[in-house]
Motif scaffolding. Structure first.
Motif, PDB file in Angstrom:
ATOM      1  N   THR A 189     -40.280 -20.728  15.710  1.00 53.06           N
ATOM      2  CA  THR A 189     -40.800 -19.584  14.950  1.00 53.06           C
ATOM      3  C   THR A 189     -41.452 -20.058  13.655  1.00 53.06           C
ATOM      4  O   THR A 189     -42.563 -19.633  13.300  1.00 53.06           O
ATOM      5  CB  THR A 189     -39.651 -18.599  14.644  1.00 53.06           C
ATOM      6  OG1 THR A 189     -39.026 -18.240  15.877  1.00 53.06           O
ATOM      7  CG2 THR A 189     -40.169 -17.350  13.960  1.00 53.06           C
ATOM      8  N   GLN A 190     -40.771 -20.975  12.961  1.00 51.80           N
ATOM      9  CA  GLN A 190     -41.321 -21.521  11.718  1.00 51.80           C
ATOM     10  C   GLN A 190     -42.609 -22.303  12.000  1.00 51.80           C
ATOM     11  O   GLN A 190     -43.583 -22.233  11.260  1.00 51.80           O
ATOM     12  CB  GLN A 190     -40.270 -22.429  11.063  1.00 51.80           C
ATOM     13  CG  GLN A 190     -40.622 -22.871   9.655  1.00 51.80           C
ATOM     14  CD  GLN A 190     -40.877 -21.686   8.732  1.00 51.80           C
ATOM     15  OE1 GLN A 190     -40.086 -20.759   8.666  1.00 51.80           O
ATOM     16  NE2 GLN A 190     -42.003 -21.699   8.039  1.00 51.80           N
TER      17      GLN A 190
ATOM     18  N   ILE B  60     -38.778 -26.526  25.419  1.00 50.74           N
ATOM     19  CA  ILE B  60     -37.406 -27.034  25.567  1.00 50.74           C
ATOM     20  C   ILE B  60     -36.792 -26.613  26.897  1.00 50.74           C
ATOM     21  O   ILE B  60     -35.954 -27.306  27.468  1.00 50.74           O
ATOM     22  CB  ILE B  60     -36.539 -26.568  24.374  1.00 50.74           C
ATOM     23  CG1 ILE B  60     -35.200 -27.304  24.326  1.00 50.74           C
ATOM     24  CG2 ILE B  60     -36.288 -25.081  24.388  1.00 50.74           C
ATOM     25  CD1 ILE B  60     -35.256 -28.659  23.721  1.00 50.74           C
ATOM     26  N   ARG B  61     -37.231 -25.463  27.409  1.00 49.26           N
ATOM     27  CA  ARG B  61     -36.690 -24.967  28.683  1.00 49.26           C
ATOM     28  C   ARG B  61     -37.389 -25.693  29.829  1.00 49.26           C
ATOM     29  O   ARG B  61     -38.185 -25.092  30.558  1.00 49.26           O
ATOM     30  CB  ARG B  61     -36.966 -23.466  28.764  1.00 49.26           C
ATOM     31  CG  ARG B  61     -35.841 -22.632  29.322  1.00 49.26           C
ATOM     32  CD  ARG B  61     -36.225 -21.179  29.274  1.00 49.26           C
ATOM     33  NE  ARG B  61     -36.027 -20.585  27.963  1.00 49.26           N
ATOM     34  CZ  ARG B  61     -34.905 -20.028  27.562  1.00 49.26           C
ATOM     35  NH1 ARG B  61     -33.889 -19.967  28.354  1.00 49.26           N
ATOM     36  NH2 ARG B  61     -34.811 -19.507  26.355  1.00 49.26           N
ATOM     37  N   SER B  62     -37.102 -26.963  29.958  1.00 42.91           N
ATOM     38  CA  SER B  62     -37.858 -27.776  30.908  1.00 42.91           C
ATOM     39  C   SER B  62     -37.086 -29.053  31.221  1.00 42.91           C
ATOM     40  O   SER B  62     -36.015 -29.284  30.667  1.00 42.91           O
ATOM     41  CB  SER B  62     -39.200 -28.168  30.274  1.00 42.91           C
ATOM     42  OG  SER B  62     -38.952 -28.998  29.160  1.00 42.91           O
TER      43      SER B  62
ATOM     44  N   PHE C 199     -29.348 -26.610  21.289  1.00 39.58           N
ATOM     45  CA  PHE C 199     -30.762 -26.985  21.332  1.00 39.58           C
ATOM     46  C   PHE C 199     -31.612 -25.832  21.833  1.00 39.58           C
ATOM     47  O   PHE C 199     -32.703 -25.581  21.328  1.00 39.58           O
ATOM     48  CB  PHE C 199     -30.956 -28.228  22.212  1.00 39.58           C
ATOM     49  CG  PHE C 199     -30.940 -29.495  21.420  1.00 39.58           C
ATOM     50  CD1 PHE C 199     -29.800 -29.879  20.735  1.00 39.58           C
ATOM     51  CD2 PHE C 199     -32.069 -30.300  21.338  1.00 39.58           C
ATOM     52  CE1 PHE C 199     -29.786 -31.036  19.978  1.00 39.58           C
ATOM     53  CE2 PHE C 199     -32.061 -31.469  20.583  1.00 39.58           C
ATOM     54  CZ  PHE C 199     -30.918 -31.834  19.912  1.00 39.58           C
ATOM     55  N   MET C 200     -31.105 -25.147  22.850  1.00 46.28           N
ATOM     56  CA  MET C 200     -31.845 -24.011  23.402  1.00 46.28           C
ATOM     57  C   MET C 200     -32.064 -22.952  22.336  1.00 46.28           C
ATOM     58  O   MET C 200     -33.176 -22.471  22.126  1.00 46.28           O
ATOM     59  CB  MET C 200     -31.047 -23.436  24.578  1.00 46.28           C
ATOM     60  CG  MET C 200     -31.671 -22.262  25.245  1.00 46.28           C
ATOM     61  SD  MET C 200     -33.236 -22.695  25.948  1.00 46.28           S
ATOM     62  CE  MET C 200     -32.716 -23.750  27.267  1.00 46.28           C
ATOM     63  N   ALA C 201     -30.982 -22.598  21.640  1.00 49.00           N
ATOM     64  CA  ALA C 201     -31.073 -21.535  20.642  1.00 49.00           C
ATOM     65  C   ALA C 201     -31.946 -21.954  19.471  1.00 49.00           C
ATOM     66  O   ALA C 201     -32.569 -21.124  18.820  1.00 49.00           O
ATOM     67  CB  ALA C 201     -29.671 -21.183  20.145  1.00 49.00           C
ATOM     68  N   THR C 202     -32.007 -23.248  19.196  1.00 41.27           N
ATOM     69  CA  THR C 202     -32.738 -23.720  18.027  1.00 41.27           C
ATOM     70  C   THR C 202     -34.217 -23.952  18.325  1.00 41.27           C
ATOM     71  O   THR C 202     -35.076 -23.689  17.488  1.00 41.27           O
ATOM     72  CB  THR C 202     -32.115 -25.043  17.516  1.00 41.27           C
ATOM     73  OG1 THR C 202     -30.703 -24.891  17.505  1.00 41.27           O
ATOM     74  CG2 THR C 202     -32.600 -25.364  16.133  1.00 41.27           C
ATOM     75  N   PHE C 203     -34.515 -24.441  19.530  1.00 37.89           N
ATOM     76  CA  PHE C 203     -35.880 -24.915  19.776  1.00 37.89           C
ATOM     77  C   PHE C 203     -36.694 -24.087  20.759  1.00 37.89           C
ATOM     78  O   PHE C 203     -37.841 -24.404  21.011  1.00 37.89           O
ATOM     79  CB  PHE C 203     -35.845 -26.367  20.277  1.00 37.89           C
ATOM     80  CG  PHE C 203     -35.380 -27.347  19.234  1.00 37.89           C
ATOM     81  CD1 PHE C 203     -36.182 -27.632  18.128  1.00 37.89           C
ATOM     82  CD2 PHE C 203     -34.148 -27.967  19.331  1.00 37.89           C
ATOM     83  CE1 PHE C 203     -35.761 -28.525  17.158  1.00 37.89           C
ATOM     84  CE2 PHE C 203     -33.720 -28.858  18.365  1.00 37.89           C
ATOM     85  CZ  PHE C 203     -34.525 -29.133  17.280  1.00 37.89           C
TER      86      PHE C 203
END
Lengths: 182, 566
Positions: B132-133, B147-149, B120-124
């Motif tokens: 990015t998209q 997400i880092r929360s 999830f971290m790497a994706t979001f």
């Protein structure tokens, strides 16, 4: 989101202000985050435009550049002016535990690791494969590291004293919330 | 009637060759082995280092406490909504793919939380492909959830842990729903109203058990919160230990967390109460499902699809894509050179732990059953509770307790070995995998015990009496009667322990001897350095092993709830 609040804390924190003051006059333009604690991800976040500057160990960037020579992030060594202290550095060390079964050979092995033969670039050299600067003074650095150019090291404190600052450094990291999200 | 109630105790009294208390010696010893390391921590909290707590209180402790409670509350609420909601959906309604979804919804259990966390971290996160998209579509400053929360950590843990609630709630709904709904409908309630007013309250014991289990897992989680930079008590202990080498602080924090865990156990008992309502319902009759059509059908299937995609298919697809990339062009060294070693270490640690746990659990469960009668079951049950206490304890707490307990013993043992002529100065217990196995036993005893205990239920006193009448001795009865009957439970328990050890992170991280690296640690270190592709290979390996008990659970269906109840 949290960048603004962080920026405020950042200005209030005199250690960090001093840390950047000498190298980066445009400190007020920086967007600062401390919540990413993976060096690779910090570099990728700079690339994605989340931050302007990231503080990382150099070999993470060297590794990315080795995978893609056109990697658009470049190095900037702080504190390189005439009167300035130079860039912070740390050393990878090795030791022998008191429980070591084979003391003599351990010594021989460590001597080999620090020899010119093992420190010069090669496929099996630890500094080369890990993109670290060699500790042997006569050894050459790996070619990507050479491309970073010359820079001054911060020798204010002897490396042997670094360990004395481990806990204060960790306190500081905790205080600014390095690697912590909210 | 009275003669029956007279003859039964008479029978069992006439047979024992060993008095009751003797059968309890071994279980008691094993329980002590598990409780002593944890008890050592309790003593610590009554003798705190004041300046240390003052410093902690002034620095990181308030955040850690707050985060721990926010995380537990969030995961509790999240797993409750998802678990109960989907359990009711698949029990009470008929829609396209229902039978499949009913089982597939258990799949996320196979993913360790930290694996889901790093995917999830790497994706979001900001540098990830989705965000990015998103910026490419909606502009640089478009809002996107961070997400880092706390949100990210709660989301990931909820997606991994909801199956616990789902499994228990579904079993409870099935058992009681049919008759309850019929009665409610007769009284003029709508189906929805019957759900909220009757079925949900009646299923409370099971749901509370599931939600508390999920909250405890959130409390004990280490890897996920580490990746999300979300500092909880569990994470704080490991951080203080690993980075500050400060075992004093780590131990005292562990003692605090120990008490939080005890409070959770207490709360569960309080909320669950003595009641187990659902067992009174009509077993065997399944609630007639309401067939959904059109939009309802679409929404029900869609909801299942979305949940499954988020919690399983998306992360696994990402892992497989990374894994294939890494397989073809390795990014971090040559994974092939170390893969075999890590797999070997993981399998042997998990294997040894599973065998030891199951053997000890068998002794405890057998002793407890044997000595429990309708009137006298307090002491055996108490022993069982002590022996299974470790499962509620975070890995960091278990690690701190075991090390604290074993260190003095270890130094004595090693010194003694030296007087016998051993030249090697290395520590015999804490310097080897012995301490790891011990900690795994403390941590996962409950898993083994519950599996065996529930299968021992099948062994009635009559069977033993019959065997004894035919002249078999205690050992023979155990080997020829009990063992075959409980072998399924033993196997299930062994598999569960095996998988739990494979996934285990904090205990292994803190207690492993030099050079002992497992698949879980390999995954953790690579993911912590953002080598997602390289981390995918050990992560997928763990996933494959983790799927085994999930498939077993799917086949067990309703009965599966015994296996995870602590």
């Amino acid at each position: 989101m949290m960048d603004k609040a962080r920026q405020h804390d950042f200005r209030a924190d005199d250690f960090h202000a001093r840390f950047f003051q000498m190298s980066c006059r445009e400190i007020s333009l920086l967007r600062v985050r401390f919540d990413i604690d993976s060096d690779t991800r910090i570099i990728e976040s700079v690339l994605a435009g989340q931050c302007d500057l990231g503080v990382v160990n150099h070999y993470y960037l060297a590794r990315l550049i080795s995978g893609d020579p056109e990697y658009p992030i470049r190095f900037f060594f702080p504190n390189q002016g005439e009167e300035e202290r130079g860039a912070f550095f740390n050393l990878s060390g090795a030791g022998i535990t008191s429980a070591a079964l084979n003391y003599d050979n351990s010594v021989l092995f460590l001597e080999f690791l620090s020899s010119l033969e093992a420190q010069n670039p090669s496929d099996i050299s630890f500094p080369t494969t890990n993109f670290e600067f060699p500790v042997h003074l006569e050894a050459e650095a790996e070619s990507i590291l050479e491309s970073f150019g010359e820079f001054e090291l911060d020798l204010t404190y002897p490396v042997s004293e670094y360990k004395d600052y481990q806990l204060p450094a960790l306190d500081l990291l905790e205080r600014v919330g390095y690697g912590m999200s909210e | 009637m009275s003669s029956i109630s007279f003859t039964r105790p008479h029978f069992s009294m006439s047979f024992p060759t060993v008095p009751r208390w003797k059968s309890l010696i071994l279980p008691l010893l094993i329980a002590l082995l598990i409780v002593l390391p944890l008890g050592g921590l309790v003593i610590r909290i009554f003798n705190p280092t004041v300046e240390l707590w003052e410093k902690l209180w002034a620095t990181t402790l308030p955040t850690m406490l707050m985060n721990t409670f926010v995380l537990m509350a969030g995961v509790g609420a999240g797993t409750f909504v998802l678990g109960v909601g989907f359990a009711w959906l698949v029990t009470a309604y008929q829609f396209t793919g229902r039978a499949w979804f009913e089982r597939l919804l258990l799949l996320p259990m196979a993913l360790p939380a930290y694996v889901m966390g790093f995917v999830f971290m790497a994706t979001f996160d900001y540098a990830g492909p989705v965000y990015t998209q998103w910026r490419a579509w909606f502009g640089k400053d478009a809002w996107f959830p961070e997400i880092r929360s706390a949100f990210g950590a709660i989301l990931v843990l909820t997606l991994v842990l909801y199956p616990y609630v789902y499994l228990l709630a579904r079993a409870a709904f099935r058992e009681q729903a049919a008759s309850t709904v019929e009665v409610a409908r007769m009284m003029g309630y709508s189906r929805t109203r019957a759900f909220f007013r009757l079925i949900l309250p009646l299923a409370r014991p099971s749901i509370v058990a599931g939600v508390v289990l999920a909250m405890m897992e959130a409390m004990t989680d280490y890897g996920t919160v580490r990746f999300f930079g979300y500092s909880t008590l569990s994470e704080g202990i490991v951080r203080v230990w690993e980075f500050r080498y400060d075992r004093q602080t780590a131990t005292e924090l562990a003692a605090l967390l120990f008490f939080v865990a005890l409070v959770m156990i207490g709360l569960e008992r309080l909320f669950r109460g003595r009641a187990r309502y659902y067992q009174q319902g009509g077993r065997g009759r399944i609630l007639p499902r309401v067939k959904l059509h059109g939009r309802g059908n679409f929404l029900a299937s869609g909801a299942c699809w979305i949940l499954l995609s988020m919690a399983f298919f998306m992360p696994v697809a990402q892992l497989v894509a990374w894994g294939i990339g890494e397989f073809n062009t390795p990014t971090v060294g040559a994974w092939k050179a170390v893969y075999g070693t890590y797999v070997g270490t993981s399998l042997s640690l998990a294997g040894i732990a599973a065998v030891v746990v199951i053997l000890l659990a068998l002794v405890v469960a057998h002793g407890v059953r044997k000595t429990s009668s309708t009137t006298k079951r307090r002491i055996p049950r108490f022993i069982a509770r002590l022996a299974t206490l470790g499962y509620a304890m975070p890995g960091a707490v278990v690690a701190a307790g075991v090390l604290l307990f074993l260190s003095p013993i270890d130094h004595a043992v090693t010194d003694f070995a030296e007087t016998l002529g051993r030249t090697d100065r290395s520590l015999l217990l804490t310097g080897t995998i012995a301490i790891l196995i011990y900690a795994y036993v403390v941590r996962f005893m409950a898993v083994g015990f519950n599996s065996i205990d529930s299968s021992l239920e099948k062994v009635t006193p009559n069977m033993e009496q019959a065997a004894r009448t035919l002249g078999a001795r205690t050992q023979r009865v155990l080997l020829r009667v009990h063992l075959p009957l409980v072998s399924t439970g033993m196997l299930a328990g062994a598999i569960l322990v095996f998988v739990d050890v494979m996934k285990e992170l904090p205990v292994t991280l803190l207690l492993r001897p030099f050079g002992t690296d497992t698949l879980a640690l390999w995954t953790y270190y690579l993911a912590a350095e953002s080598f997602w592709k390289a981390a995918a290979i050990p992560a997928l390996t763990i996933l494959v092993v983790g799927l085994v008990p999930v498939f077993l659970l799917m086949r067990l269906g309703d009965r599966g709830n015994d296996a995870i109840r602590t």
